[in-house]
Design an enzyme around this catalytic site. Sequence first.
Site, PDB file in Angstrom:
ATOM      1  N   ASP A 197      15.993  -7.727  -2.911  1.00 24.71           N
ATOM      2  CA  ASP A 197      15.024  -7.334  -1.890  1.00 24.71           C
ATOM      3  C   ASP A 197      14.277  -6.127  -2.435  1.00 24.71           C
ATOM      4  OD1 ASP A 197      14.110  -7.477   1.002  1.00 24.71           O
ATOM      5  OD2 ASP A 197      14.787  -5.398   0.889  1.00 24.71           O
ATOM      6  N   GLU A 281      11.548 -12.179  -3.924  1.00 24.18           N
ATOM      7  CA  GLU A 281      10.505 -12.508  -2.942  1.00 24.18           C
ATOM      8  C   GLU A 281       9.132 -12.567  -3.599  1.00 24.18           C
ATOM      9  OE1 GLU A 281      10.930 -10.046   0.982  1.00 24.18           O
ATOM     10  OE2 GLU A 281      11.758  -8.993  -0.722  1.00 24.18           O
ATOM     11  N   ASP A 363      18.390  -4.312   4.239  1.00 25.10           N
ATOM     12  CA  ASP A 363      17.955  -4.767   2.913  1.00 25.10           C
ATOM     13  C   ASP A 363      18.976  -5.707   2.264  1.00 25.10           C
ATOM     14  OD1 ASP A 363      15.764  -3.130   3.309  1.00 25.10           O
ATOM     15  OD2 ASP A 363      16.708  -1.419   2.308  1.00 25.10           O
TER      16      ASP A 363
END
Length: 422
Positions: A197, A281, A363
Amino acid sequence: MGIQPHNGSPRLIQRAYKFRCYPTPAQQRALACHFGAARWVWNFGLNARSKAWRRRTESRSGVDISRLLTTLKRTHRHAWLKATPATVLTQALRDQDRAFSNFFAGRARYPRFKKRGHAQAIRFQLDQRQVHRAYRPGYLTLPGLGEIKLRWSRTPGGIPKMVTLRRSATGKYFVTFMCEEVAPGVGPAAYAAVGIDLGLRDLVVTSRGDRALAPRHYRDDLRRLKRQQRALARKRKGSARWQRQRRRVALTHERIANRRTHTLHQITRRLIDDNQVIGVEDLNVRGMLSNHHLALSIADAAWTELRRQLTYKAAWGGREVVVIDRWAPTSKTCSGCGHRMTAMPLSMRHWSCPACGATHDRDVNAAINIQRLATGGRPECQARGGRTIPCGDAAPAVLAPAACEARINPAPDAAERTAVTG
Ligand SMILES: [Zn+2]
């Protein structure tokens, strides 16, 4: 998508090298001429091509322009072009060819005119018959410049065909080139997969709970940069004071970038060494950037650099980077039971799941979901040779793989071409 078996044959890669070099004042003057000539040729070629296209819908190639250039050089008015090695001008036109084919393939914008004063670069094709003379401890020989003093901070594993010489906005000179060599070996991974993350406070948080904080000096640098930019805005554009201030801003930018690259190399090396699959991501911050938020734009550059390093190091080491769709609800889904929260404000760092009661670090929870999506929801992954290695957590998969469009990163050769180490 699957975990690719590791084959034992050595992988040949294109490795990029970058070295600081120190041209003498005379060489700097010669370089200024070469930069100017390369820029002139680029703009000349661009103009000729654009005109031919607009007036007659003809397309002109670099070869056409090159022929035109040869005739021009014979004229008195453009004889000055002869002072620059022909290879530099040819390469400028080749670069333009590539820029045009990228444009026609829809990968890039229409090529633009080059302006004075920006970072400048020229490329040299090295004569392979003489290239053995190009290397000498502390020096590199280039056409039209002679021996340039250089700090060989590492030994290249091959001989380059092409060398780029660049002058940064801060007035430093760098030499970059690619060598074909055997990929550095990476041992078997300890973990099948990890999810990461990306954040502002912690640059990287992994699904196993590891954190890489933004460097401590980062805040000071950021504050200095803001102050310097304000000072720059107060100065009259183009004045001597403005020039001086602009150099200060460029130096701070450069320092931030150098420290960031250094930190990221350490982080990505660890991630690649430890994990077979790395889920990350697909952040596109540009869309959410409101009037140039400085901290966010710098973090964005760091995430882009992280992705770049991960991609080429994964290609070298036979690892896999899986990019998760940015609309996947990774933050607001409980990694324990799959319950999805309706809202999850950014300020909420910890939360408890109303369905199963699990408490989450925001997170780490997101990173676990990213890891699951990257492995297609498989709770554990078959590693090479049929050996089962832990994924990092044993909780059941809760996010359906269909909820995201995980996709594998671009082909390794594309990744390698952009790789820079050194
Ligand atoms: Zn839950």
